[in-house]
Write a protein that holds these residues in place. Structure first.
Motif, short mmCIF file in Angstrom:
data_model
loop_
_atom_site.label_atom_id
_atom_site.label_comp_id
_atom_site.label_asym_id
_atom_site.label_seq_id
_atom_site.Cartn_x
_atom_site.Cartn_y
_atom_site.Cartn_z
N VAL A 140 0.88 -1.13 -0.05
CA VAL A 140 0.12 0.15 0.19
C VAL A 140 1.10 1.28 -0.18
O VAL A 140 2.08 1.27 0.25
N TRP A 141 0.23 2.38 -0.26
CA TRP A 141 0.92 3.41 -0.21
C TRP A 141 0.91 4.27 1.21
O TRP A 141 0.19 4.46 1.56
N ALA A 142 2.22 4.91 1.61
CA ALA A 142 2.20 5.50 2.81
C ALA A 142 3.19 6.48 2.85
O ALA A 142 4.43 6.16 2.10
N THR A 143 3.27 7.30 3.61
CA THR A 143 4.10 8.53 3.71
C THR A 143 5.41 7.98 4.67
O THR A 143 5.29 7.40 5.79
N ALA A 144 6.43 8.48 4.10
CA ALA A 144 7.98 8.06 4.71
C ALA A 144 8.65 9.20 4.48
O ALA A 144 8.51 10.23 3.87
N ARG A 145 9.50 9.37 5.66
CA ARG A 145 10.47 10.52 5.76
C ARG A 145 12.00 10.07 5.72
O ARG A 145 12.24 8.75 6.21
N TRP A 146 12.98 10.75 5.10
CA TRP A 146 14.30 10.28 4.99
C TRP A 146 15.21 11.70 4.94
O TRP A 146 14.54 12.88 4.77
N THR A 147 16.46 11.45 5.31
CA THR A 147 17.31 12.48 5.29
C THR A 147 18.47 12.54 4.01
O THR A 147 19.04 11.13 3.82
N ALA A 148 18.54 13.43 3.32
CA ALA A 148 19.47 13.06 2.08
C ALA A 148 20.74 13.38 2.47
O ALA A 148 21.24 13.58 3.71
N ALA A 149 21.76 13.34 1.57
CA ALA A 149 23.29 13.22 1.75
C ALA A 149 23.62 14.61 2.50
O ALA A 149 24.68 14.80 3.26
N ASP A 150 22.93 15.68 1.95
CA ASP A 150 23.39 16.97 2.48
C ASP A 150 22.76 17.50 3.63
O ASP A 150 22.81 18.59 4.11
N GLY A 151 21.92 16.54 4.35
CA GLY A 151 21.39 16.64 5.65
C GLY A 151 19.84 17.39 5.64
O GLY A 151 19.34 17.29 6.58
#
Length: 194
Positions: free
Chosen positions: A90-101
C-alpha cells in the motif's frame, strides 16, 4: 500512374536509346533519396540510442538507495504468513534525510500494516528527491535500442516522403510530356498514303 512492366534490376542505369533526361534525373533522385534515408535513419537512431543509454547510465551512477522511516502506520493488515506480494503493498508516507542533511518526505509502496518508524528503501537523486529505481544495464540496452530504432524510423521517414513526393512530380511531368508528344505525333499514324 504510369504503366509498368516486369521488374528488372538496375534498369535505371542501363543504356537505352529511348532514355530521356527525365529518366536519368529520376534515377539519381531515387539513388540519392535511398542513400539519404538510410544515412538519416542510422545517424538519428544511433545518436538517440547513445543519448538514452548515457542518460540511463548516469541515473544508475547517481541515484542511490536510502533508508526511510514510515511517518504513519501503513493501512491494511499484515499478511499472516509474513510474505508480502505486490498486491499486498500500500501507499504510505515516509521521511528520509538526504546526503546533504536536508529532510524529505514522500509516498512509498510498503507492506500492508507496517508500523510507524519501519525502515523502507527509497531511491533518491543527488539532491535527495525521490526517484524510481534505476534500470539495469540490460534493461537500459533494450530501452535505448527501442527508442533509437523508433527515432531512426521517424527521421528516415522525412527524406523518404520528400523523395516520394519529388518522384511523383517527376512522373507526372513525364506523363504530361508523353501526352503532349502523343497529341503531336499520334494523328500522323492514322493517315494512309496513296
Amino acid at each position: 500512374m504510369a504503366l509498368r512492366g516486369p521488374k528488372v534490376w538496375l534498369w535505371r542505369w542501363r543504356r537505352n536509346p529511348l532514355k530521356r533526361r527525365g529518366d536519368r534525373v529520376e534515377a539519381w533522385v531515387v539513388l540519392g533519396v535511398w542513400m539519404l534515408t538510410v544515412f538519416t535513419g542510422l545517424l538519428a537512431g544511433t545518436t538517440v540510442s547513445r543519448s538514452v543509454e548515457d542518460g540511463l547510465a548516469r541515473e544508475r551512477a547517481e541515484w542511490r538507495p536510502l533508508v526511510a522511516r514510515l511517518a504513519e502506520r501503513a493501512p491494511g493488515a499484515a499478511p499472516a504468513n509474513g510474505r508480502v506480494s505486490r498486491t499486498e503493498t500500500v501507499w504510505a508516507t515516509a521521511r528520509w534525510t538526504a546526503a546533504d542533511g536536508s529532510g524529505h518526505s514522500g509516498q512509498l509502496r510498503v507492506p500492508a500494516g507496517s508500523a510507524v518508524g519501519a525502515p523502507v528503501t527509497v531511491w533518491t537523486d543527488p539532491e535527495g528527491r525521490q526517484v524510481t529505481r534505476p534500470v539495469t544495464e540490460s534493461q537500459a540496452c533494450v530501452r535505448a535500442s527501442l527508442i533509437g530504432g523508433a527515432a531512426g524510423l521517424c527521421a528516415a521517414a522525412v527524406p523518404w516522403v520528400a523523395g516520394r513526393s519529388l518522384r511523383g512530380r517527376l512522373e507526372r511531368r513525364r506523363i504530361d510530356q508523353w501526352d503532349a508528344e502523343w497529341a503531336r505525333f499520334g494523328p500522323m499514324w492514322g493517315r494512309t498514303t496513296g
